[in-house]
Design an enzyme around this catalytic site. Structure first.
Site, mmCIF file in Angstrom:
data_model
loop_
_atom_site.group_PDB
_atom_site.id
_atom_site.type_symbol
_atom_site.label_atom_id
_atom_site.label_comp_id
_atom_site.label_asym_id
_atom_site.label_seq_id
_atom_site.Cartn_x
_atom_site.Cartn_y
_atom_site.Cartn_z
ATOM 1 N N ASP A 1 42.050 -11.602 -54.267
ATOM 2 C CA ASP A 1 42.324 -11.706 -55.709
ATOM 3 C C ASP A 1 43.106 -10.523 -56.258
ATOM 4 O O ASP A 1 43.131 -10.296 -57.471
ATOM 5 C CB ASP A 1 41.020 -11.851 -56.506
ATOM 6 N N HIS B 1 37.455 3.298 -30.938
ATOM 7 C CA HIS B 1 38.733 2.706 -31.327
ATOM 8 C C HIS B 1 39.163 3.149 -32.722
ATOM 9 O O HIS B 1 40.195 2.732 -33.232
ATOM 10 C CB HIS B 1 38.613 1.176 -31.261
ATOM 11 N N HIS C 1 50.510 -4.392 -36.041
ATOM 12 C CA HIS C 1 49.241 -3.753 -35.673
ATOM 13 C C HIS C 1 48.310 -3.567 -36.874
ATOM 14 O O HIS C 1 47.251 -2.937 -36.757
ATOM 15 C CB HIS C 1 49.543 -2.395 -35.027
ATOM 16 N N ASP D 1 39.494 19.519 -44.125
ATOM 17 C CA ASP D 1 38.928 20.487 -45.074
ATOM 18 C C ASP D 1 37.876 19.893 -46.004
ATOM 19 O O ASP D 1 37.651 20.433 -47.104
ATOM 20 C CB ASP D 1 40.042 21.137 -45.906
ATOM 21 N N LYS E 1 40.602 5.188 -35.939
ATOM 22 C CA LYS E 1 41.768 6.032 -36.196
ATOM 23 C C LYS E 1 41.514 6.738 -37.527
ATOM 24 O O LYS E 1 41.884 6.245 -38.596
ATOM 25 C CB LYS E 1 43.047 5.203 -36.286
ATOM 26 N N LYS F 1 45.571 -4.363 -39.917
ATOM 27 C CA LYS F 1 44.325 -5.123 -40.090
ATOM 28 C C LYS F 1 43.927 -4.982 -41.549
ATOM 29 O O LYS F 1 43.191 -4.060 -41.926
ATOM 30 C CB LYS F 1 43.205 -4.579 -39.194
#
Length: 481
Positions: A225, A399, A218, A406, A401, A220
């Protein structure tokens, strides 16, 4: 004959019960499997051995652990660990989250490092940065993606990778064999023919019959370099770029960074690479080059990486979320599209809210999974009673996450708050310490609230019995998704 048959069946039954108790860590699944095999003679046992055991998990875990151990032996102590010096130097940027730094370092040797960060909102901001970074690559490009689609964005990136491979750069790509099945007959073949090394993280056979029980890669991420890194929730697909009309507005978040945090990202990519194919990469200065930070328009902050998946001995993602929630003192702003928490996460959120922390949870009004959307709502009543504020995003599908705690700690990554992200899928997220970056992410959150409706405790208390039952059943089913 009958006595012998019954004896054999009882032996198999007892063995299966022991196996369920020892091998299944999820309480709902354990109870469900036990009820199945005891209440449905013969067929229950057959169903358990057919669907209840993830045979790929055992192979994946074994190979992954070996790859992790082998690479860490070559990587150990190669990067200078400045964690304590950076904590002392930047105490006002970390404050009461120092225990989180030490926790992540102890969890999986994730050193703290200083980096330049750029917050990227939606594909409109991410994809131009990705294309620019790939275009300027001089040595290698590493990519690991859950969902890559054969569309405008997918082919733009493919064409640029082919161009860089033709110029002599090493291009290594991992993809999820199930989520990215649509590119196997086109983009994957073109990249292979053009000199790109591309493999599925875990090979899925009979993809048409594969389901969510199988492990998913899952992640991404992109590494250019060994100096530039990308991580977040945005896959390679037109739907994340709202300048392309796909019929639905998608809201997501990614982050680009330069600095030694890229080495941490590279470390986890190489373990995945060594798991997926025969060519094993080891530590080298070419893959982990010296990095000098330069002043630019990006935000200077401290960071760590948290990687999760079935190869790790603990639930790194869940434990990291839990630690952040437990340490928050003033405010906790959470965005997550698939919110099906375990008891630990629920307890941490309720404890924070009851203690006076301004806890806000943003989820989609309409999920792309009816079961997941309904299952999430099962938890709303307890959270509202504890004082958590819940917002439903209405503009399209959110979508992202992310977490902001604080005004100090920010999380941008790939991990949902469900059992799959906690224990089954390969996930990764950045944990960023610094007031300025947190202020930017918090402002993005506040802007998103303008497209939300807040669920009021008194209104939610009037939900009818039918809907409550639907949410409860969906929660049970979600344990098997």
């Amino acid at each position: 004959m009958e006595i012998a048959f019954i004896t054999i069946y009882l032996c198999i039954l007892i063995y299966t019960i022991f196996k369920v108790l020892l091998d299944t860590y999820s309480t709902p699944k354990t109870l469900a499997y036990l009820m199945l095999i005891m209440l449905v003679p013969f067929l229950g046992i057959l169903l358990y051995y057919s669907f209840g055991i993830n045979y790929r998990h055992k192979r994946t875990t074994s190979i992954g652990v070996n790859s992790q151990t082998d690479f860490d032996l070559s990587y150990k102590n190669k990067d200078v660990d400045n964690t304590e010096k950076l904590i002392e130097k930047s105490v006002d940027e970390i404050l009461h989250f120092q225990p989180l730094v030490h926790f992540l370092k102890g969890l999986f040797q994730e050193n703290l490092s200083e980096n330049n960060f750029k917050l990227l909102i939606n594909g409109e901001e991410k994809f131009p940065e990705v294309l620019k970074s790939i275009a300027t690559a001089q040595h290698f490009i590493h990519m690991e993606y859950y969902d890559w689609e054969n569309d405008i964005v997918g082919n733009k990136i493919k064409d640029l990778l082919l161009k860089k491979a033709a110029s002599g750069l090493k291009v290594r790509v991992l993809y999820d064999d199930y989520a990215s099945k649509g590119i196997k007959k086109n983009i994957v073949k073109e990249l292979k023919n053009g000199g790109v090394e591309i493999y599925p993280k875990i090979k899925v056979k009979l993809a048409k019959f594969a389901n969510r029980i199988n492990h998913r890669d899952h992640r991404k991420i992109i590494i250019v370099d060994g100096k530039i890194g990308f991580v977040g929730g945005i896959n390679i697909s037109d739907r994340y770029d709202n300048s392309i009309d796909t019929g639905l507005y998608w809201r997501d978040t990614h982050v680009k960074f330069t600095g030694l945090l890229v080495h941490n990202l590279q470390r986890h990519f190489i373990v995945s690479w060594n798991t997926a194919q025969l060519e094993k990469l080891a530590y080298s200065k070419a893959l982990f080059p010296t990095i000098e930070l330069i002043e630019n328009e990006d935000i200077r902050a401290l960071g760590q990486v948290v990687a999760g998946g079935p190869i790790y001995p603990m639930s790194n993602i869940m434990l990291s979320y839990f630690r952040i929630f437990s340490l928050a003192k003033e405010k906790l702003y959470i965005t997550n599209p698939y919110f099906i928490p375990n008891e630990s996460i629920m307890d941490a959120l309720k404890q924070a809210a009851i203690s006076g922390v301004d806890v806000r949870l943003m989820v989609p009004e309409k999920s792309d999974s009816a079961i997941v959307g309904a299952a999430s709502k099962f938890y709303f009543n307890d959270l509202l009673n504890a004082g958590v504020k819940i917002y439903l995003y209405k503009k399209g599908f959110i979508h992202a996450k992310t977490v902001v705690a604080d005004g100090l700690v920010s999380v941008v990554g790939t991990a949902n708050m469900d059992i799959r992200s906690f224990d089954l899928n390969f996930e990764i997220m950045s944990v960023i310490y610094g007031k300025l970056f947190a202020a930017n992410l918090e402002q993005s959150y506040i802007s998103d609230l303008e497209n939300c409706c807040e669920i009021k405790k008194e209104d939610w208390g009037n939900i009818n019995v039918f809907n409550r039952l639907k949410y409860a059943v969906s929660r049970l089913i979600s344990s098997f998704l």
